[in-house]
Design a protein around this motif. Sequence first.
Motif, PDB file in Angstrom:
ATOM      1  N   ASP A 341       0.825  -1.204   0.000  1.00 21.44           N
ATOM      2  CA  ASP A 341       0.000   0.000   0.000  1.00 21.44           C
ATOM      3  C   ASP A 341       0.864   1.261   0.000  1.00 21.44           C
ATOM      4  O   ASP A 341       0.536   2.254  -0.670  1.00 21.44           O
ATOM      5  CB  ASP A 341      -0.921  -0.012   1.223  1.00 21.44           C
ATOM      6  CG  ASP A 341      -1.987   1.066   1.155  1.00 21.44           C
ATOM      7  OD1 ASP A 341      -2.652   1.180   0.104  1.00 21.44           O
ATOM      8  OD2 ASP A 341      -2.156   1.799   2.148  1.00 21.44           O
ATOM      9  N   ARG A 345       0.586   4.228  -2.787  1.00 26.39           N
ATOM     10  CA  ARG A 345       0.253   5.585  -2.343  1.00 26.39           C
ATOM     11  C   ARG A 345       1.315   6.587  -2.789  1.00 26.39           C
ATOM     12  O   ARG A 345       0.994   7.676  -3.278  1.00 26.39           O
ATOM     13  CB  ARG A 345       0.100   5.616  -0.819  1.00 26.39           C
ATOM     14  CG  ARG A 345      -1.179   4.976  -0.323  1.00 26.39           C
ATOM     15  CD  ARG A 345      -1.251   5.049   1.210  1.00 26.39           C
ATOM     16  NE  ARG A 345      -2.489   4.461   1.697  1.00 26.39           N
ATOM     17  CZ  ARG A 345      -3.635   5.123   1.816  1.00 26.39           C
ATOM     18  NH1 ARG A 345      -3.680   6.404   1.457  1.00 26.39           N
ATOM     19  NH2 ARG A 345      -4.710   4.517   2.275  1.00 26.39           N
ATOM     20  N   HIS A 359      -5.891   0.055  -4.035  1.00 28.36           N
ATOM     21  CA  HIS A 359      -6.416   0.137  -2.675  1.00 28.36           C
ATOM     22  C   HIS A 359      -6.448  -1.243  -2.031  1.00 28.36           C
ATOM     23  O   HIS A 359      -6.389  -2.274  -2.708  1.00 28.36           O
ATOM     24  CB  HIS A 359      -7.830   0.718  -2.681  1.00 28.36           C
ATOM     25  CG  HIS A 359      -8.788  -0.075  -3.533  1.00 28.36           C
ATOM     26  ND1 HIS A 359      -9.456  -1.180  -3.078  1.00 28.36           N
ATOM     27  CD2 HIS A 359      -9.164   0.086  -4.835  1.00 28.36           C
ATOM     28  CE1 HIS A 359     -10.211  -1.678  -4.034  1.00 28.36           C
ATOM     29  NE2 HIS A 359     -10.054  -0.926  -5.121  1.00 28.36           N
ATOM     30  N   ARG A 360      -6.568  -1.269  -0.715  1.00 24.98           N
ATOM     31  CA  ARG A 360      -6.770  -2.519   0.018  1.00 24.98           C
ATOM     32  C   ARG A 360      -8.199  -3.016  -0.206  1.00 24.98           C
ATOM     33  O   ARG A 360      -9.135  -2.213  -0.280  1.00 24.98           O
ATOM     34  CB  ARG A 360      -6.568  -2.303   1.517  1.00 24.98           C
ATOM     35  CG  ARG A 360      -5.201  -1.797   1.936  1.00 24.98           C
ATOM     36  CD  ARG A 360      -5.238  -1.445   3.417  1.00 24.98           C
ATOM     37  NE  ARG A 360      -4.050  -0.731   3.855  1.00 24.98           N
ATOM     38  CZ  ARG A 360      -3.091  -1.260   4.619  1.00 24.98           C
ATOM     39  NH1 ARG A 360      -3.190  -2.499   5.044  1.00 24.98           N
ATOM     40  NH2 ARG A 360      -2.055  -0.529   4.973  1.00 24.98           N
ATOM     41  N   TYR A 366      -4.914  -7.047  -1.071  1.00 20.83           N
ATOM     42  CA  TYR A 366      -4.778  -5.845  -1.879  1.00 20.83           C
ATOM     43  C   TYR A 366      -5.374  -6.093  -3.250  1.00 20.83           C
ATOM     44  O   TYR A 366      -5.218  -7.176  -3.827  1.00 20.83           O
ATOM     45  CB  TYR A 366      -3.300  -5.442  -2.023  1.00 20.83           C
ATOM     46  CG  TYR A 366      -3.128  -3.964  -2.290  1.00 20.83           C
ATOM     47  CD1 TYR A 366      -3.127  -3.057  -1.248  1.00 20.83           C
ATOM     48  CD2 TYR A 366      -3.019  -3.476  -3.586  1.00 20.83           C
ATOM     49  CE1 TYR A 366      -3.000  -1.693  -1.473  1.00 20.83           C
ATOM     50  CE2 TYR A 366      -2.897  -2.123  -3.840  1.00 20.83           C
ATOM     51  CZ  TYR A 366      -2.885  -1.233  -2.772  1.00 20.83           C
ATOM     52  OH  TYR A 366      -2.775   0.114  -3.008  1.00 20.83           O
ATOM     53  N   THR A 369      -3.802  -4.239  -9.170  1.00 19.40           N
ATOM     54  CA  THR A 369      -3.592  -2.833  -9.499  1.00 19.40           C
ATOM     55  C   THR A 369      -2.786  -2.680 -10.772  1.00 19.40           C
ATOM     56  O   THR A 369      -1.808  -3.417 -10.990  1.00 19.40           O
ATOM     57  CB  THR A 369      -2.867  -2.128  -8.326  1.00 19.40           C
ATOM     58  OG1 THR A 369      -3.710  -2.186  -7.167  1.00 19.40           O
ATOM     59  CG2 THR A 369      -2.532  -0.694  -8.643  1.00 19.40           C
TER      60      THR A 369
END
Length: 487
Positions: A341, A345, A359-360, A366, A369
Amino acid sequence: MTEHTLTVAGVAVDPRHWIGGERVASAGTFTDVSPIDGRALGEIARGTPAEAAAAVAAAKAAFPAWAATPRAERARILHAIADGVEKRLEELAIVETTDNGALLRSHRRGVMPRVAHNFRFFADWSLTLDHEDFETRGHTNHVSWDPAGPCVLITPWNAPLMLATWKIAPALAAGNTVVLKPAEWSPLTASLLADIAAEAGLPAGVLNVVQGYGSEIGDALTSHPDVRRISFTGSVPTARRIAASAAPHLTPLSLELGGKSPLLVFADADLDLAVDLAVEQYDNAGQVCLAATRILVEETVAEEFTRRFVAKAGALVQGDPREEATDIGPTIHPRQLDRIDGFVRRAVEAGARAVIGGHRVDERSYAPTLLTEVAQDSEIVQEEVFGPVLTLQTFADEDEAVRLADDTRFGLAATLVTGDRERADRVTGRLTAGTVWVNCFFVRDLKAPFGGSRHSGVGREGGTWSFDFYCDLKNTVTAPKGWNDHG
């Protein structure tokens, strides 16, 4: 079953060390937690330098007899271990899924069968080790592979038993003895393997298992003067510490480290194939060192590739790894989840855009992504995340594709998707990687060399390359005269 035994998914597991053919407790323990639901699985013996030293001593004591055991007999015992793995395959699969969160279907169909295959392959390969004698000015040269001695093997948590036996099997087949230090986040199947090996007739002290934290017992193992080989799979920072610890005794090292591998998609590629291969990089929740986490797509097809990728990735099922329909399970540990994360971020803060995920899902997982608009020199492109996070960049031509692909400190693997055979030959010849896949991914043969370039590792494993590491190669040169022949 004893008072010490844990019950994990209905399977009895002894949480103590295995040293010299006996179970050994420690004064302290650590809690093993399942990543599936955060439930404590039990208290595991927390090794100290004393247990580490005892394991090396047991390996040293067992070495002469095991080294003198004929190759064929060693191979027979390794095949018996493989038989034991196959007999307990379902137990091993469910325990490892419970312990590290990887898919149960993968453990059943691929990972645990590969564990057995590791033993069978290296057992058989040891019987083929041979180099044709050759002459030098009438003298005969004879090359032999001599067992090196006690080996310390330090293994990771993402495929615990498969990666451990990838090292254990050739080390034992070569005639060495072993001290295994499994990762503290997934130690259970190493304990089961000790039971299986003992039942198969492996002599006491030939395989030892010491559990605990690397920060507490690692140096005691890797700096020990009686250790003759060290093999490690894991992170670059840990490898540096191991190398420094081994340096005073010049103990040979084999290091399989991190990766930041590229997947190059050219405009002439089969885009459906390319998308399938790209989505496959989310396997094991992205916790795969070989994963091609940097997707590089020729700019003329990037939009269409992205559209198909989003549709394909969107169909992935995230959930309980014990369920047959699940494609992505949990992250191994809350600390690793925080790390993933943090990477995402910081990337978004630096200007990256999350096309999917970012995002989690919950406190254990997770979301898959895909990040675009990332700079080549950014952290997210240059550093290993070890989670379900991919980046997508575009290129204009072959030169730019190769430049981007090679522009990290790693060199573990690369994947290339193209419909042009000549282009494949050109590009693969220019890529820096230990393994290159063309129009495929994760096709591996134990006969092939495996390892990384640059910061992805030192040395190669597989086939004869494994025995070259785990043995002292000897060349014996014999003169044609000087014999007292009486015949």
